[in-house]
Write a protein that holds these residues in place. Structure first.
Motif, PDB file in Angstrom:
ATOM      1  N   ARG A   1       0.812  -1.216   0.000  1.00 21.01           N
ATOM      2  CA  ARG A   1       0.000   0.000   0.000  1.00 21.01           C
ATOM      3  C   ARG A   1       0.844   1.263   0.000  1.00 21.01           C
ATOM      4  N   ALA A   2       1.908   1.263   0.769  1.00 19.65           N
ATOM      5  CA  ALA A   2       2.768   2.445   0.808  1.00 19.65           C
ATOM      6  C   ALA A   2       3.413   2.686  -0.556  1.00 19.65           C
ATOM      7  N   PHE A   3       3.843   1.609  -1.208  1.00 20.10           N
ATOM      8  CA  PHE A   3       4.472   1.738  -2.524  1.00 20.10           C
ATOM      9  C   PHE A   3       3.458   2.221  -3.555  1.00 20.10           C
ATOM     10  N   LEU A   4       2.240   1.705  -3.486  1.00 24.80           N
ATOM     11  CA  LEU A   4       1.202   2.136  -4.417  1.00 24.80           C
ATOM     12  C   LEU A   4       0.872   3.615  -4.211  1.00 24.80           C
ATOM     13  N   ALA A   5       0.859   4.050  -2.959  1.00 30.70           N
ATOM     14  CA  ALA A   5       0.613   5.467  -2.685  1.00 30.70           C
ATOM     15  C   ALA A   5       1.697   6.331  -3.313  1.00 30.70           C
ATOM     16  N   ARG A   6       2.940   5.864  -3.232  1.00 22.35           N
ATOM     17  CA  ARG A   6       4.036   6.613  -3.850  1.00 22.35           C
ATOM     18  C   ARG A   6       3.886   6.648  -5.369  1.00 22.35           C
ATOM     19  N   LEU A   7       3.500   5.521  -5.954  1.00 20.65           N
ATOM     20  CA  LEU A   7       3.335   5.463  -7.406  1.00 20.65           C
ATOM     21  C   LEU A   7       2.248   6.417  -7.894  1.00 20.65           C
ATOM     22  N   LEU A   8       1.213   6.588  -7.096  1.00 23.67           N
ATOM     23  CA  LEU A   8       0.084   7.428  -7.497  1.00 23.67           C
ATOM     24  C   LEU A   8       0.278   8.901  -7.153  1.00 23.67           C
ATOM     25  N   THR A   9       1.362   9.216  -6.467  1.00 22.93           N
ATOM     26  CA  THR A   9       1.629  10.605  -6.087  1.00 22.93           C
ATOM     27  C   THR A   9       2.351  11.321  -7.215  1.00 22.93           C
ATOM     28  N   LEU A  10       1.754  12.378  -7.725  1.00 22.66           N
ATOM     29  CA  LEU A  10       2.395  13.144  -8.790  1.00 22.66           C
ATOM     30  C   LEU A  10       3.606  13.907  -8.250  1.00 22.66           C
ATOM     31  N   PRO A  11       4.590  14.159  -9.098  1.00 18.95           N
ATOM     32  CA  PRO A  11       5.691  15.041  -8.671  1.00 18.95           C
ATOM     33  C   PRO A  11       5.119  16.383  -8.207  1.00 18.95           C
ATOM     34  N   SER A  12       5.708  16.950  -7.176  1.00 22.50           N
ATOM     35  CA  SER A  12       5.197  18.215  -6.658  1.00 22.50           C
ATOM     36  C   SER A  12       5.379  19.329  -7.688  1.00 22.50           C
ATOM     37  N   GLU A  13       4.618  20.391  -7.509  1.00 21.42           N
ATOM     38  CA  GLU A  13       4.745  21.537  -8.408  1.00 21.42           C
ATOM     39  C   GLU A  13       6.147  22.133  -8.325  1.00 21.42           C
ATOM     40  N   ASP A  14       6.723  22.160  -7.129  1.00 31.51           N
ATOM     41  CA  ASP A  14       8.085  22.680  -6.982  1.00 31.51           C
ATOM     42  C   ASP A  14       9.088  21.819  -7.749  1.00 31.51           C
TER      43      ASP A  14
END
Length: 270
Positions: free
Chosen positions: A9-22
């Protein structure tokens, strides 16, 4: 559902997180934060629309069961569930808003409550203000939680974000002599809300300039750190860069400027 039988679940959350605007902005030759924000928002909404039902199913499947735990599996579950909620709140499905409100009202830990509050704060729905007021009334005696309350609002990229932040500087819980409050409100807006701080009319820069000059006699270290937000003006799209530079010149021209603030401002213009 987005979950397979052996899904991390933690890895999937990372995969679904877009790169930040910064992060995206740093890859550009000249930064246009508003354009980056619009592209980022477009992609988040497109993903939320395309994956709406899997996101909804996954969110529902990850409900809290048992006491609060901080083991890796529980942390990953909360991370993925709250990520799903953030995506779902990009749309207009009333079911999602109700899920968010339910999590806000019945969350058994601060992580989940703050995730729901943040999703509501970033929306323009009528449920936003009552939730913020309820949270403040519940936690107003805890300064650290109130700091989070300020920061959530300051970083919400709503069209009237600057006006909201100005209003919050007049809130009874805000004390300009408290560095934590400055970081939570002024700092969070200038560093954590790039689309609104870097508005093309320069109002965000003028707001920051006002606060630098107000804080310099009180706390020159904090004032100097805020000057640092303007120090990379050459990296921005030319019109924005010139507006940022103008605020640095304004600060530098102020009488009786502290040594700390003078040093950062002068080096930024060198």
């Amino acid at each position: 559902s987005l979950l397979g039988a052996e899904a991390d679940r933690a890895f999937l959350a990372r995969l679904l997180t877009l790169p930040s605007e910064d992060y995206v902005a740093e890859s550009l030759d000249r930064i246009d934060p508003v354009a980056v924000h619009e592209a980022h928002r477009f992609l988040r909404r497109a993903l939320a629309k395309a994956l709406h039902e899997p996101l909804l199913e996954t969110y529902r499947s990850l409900g809290e069961s048992g006491p609060y735990r901080i083991d890796p599996d529980s942390v990953g579950r909360r991370s993925l569930r709250n990520l799903c909620l953030g995506y779902l709140m990009q749309g207009d499905d009333p079911r999602t808003v109700q899920l968010c409100l339910d999590q806000f009202h019945s969350g058994t830990n601060m992580t989940d409550v703050l995730a729901a509050l943040s999703a509501l704060a970033r929306s323009e729905r009528p449920e936003r203000e009552p939730a913020l007021e309820e949270f403040y009334e519940r936690w107003k005696d805890d300064p650290l939680v109130v700091d989070k309350w300020f920061a959530i609002q300051a970083s919400a990229p709503l069209p009237d974000a600057l006006e909201r932040v100005r209003a919050l500087t007049r809130h009874p819980a805000f004390n300009p002599r408290n560095p934590n409050k400055i970081r939570a409100l002024v700092g969070a807006f200038c560093r954590g809300n790039p689309a609104r701080f870097h508005a093309r009319d320069g109002a965000g820069y003028a707001f920051l300039g006002d606060w630098i000059l107000e804080l310099d006699p009180i706390n020159p270290q904090i004032a100097a750190r805020l000057v640092g937000v303007l120090s990379r003006w050459r990296r921005y799209e030319p019109r924005l860069g010139e507006l940022m530079r103008a605020q640095l010149e304004r600060v530098l021209a102020a009488p009786n400027l502290s040594r700390d603030t003078y040093e950062i401002a002068s080096k930024s213009l060198a």
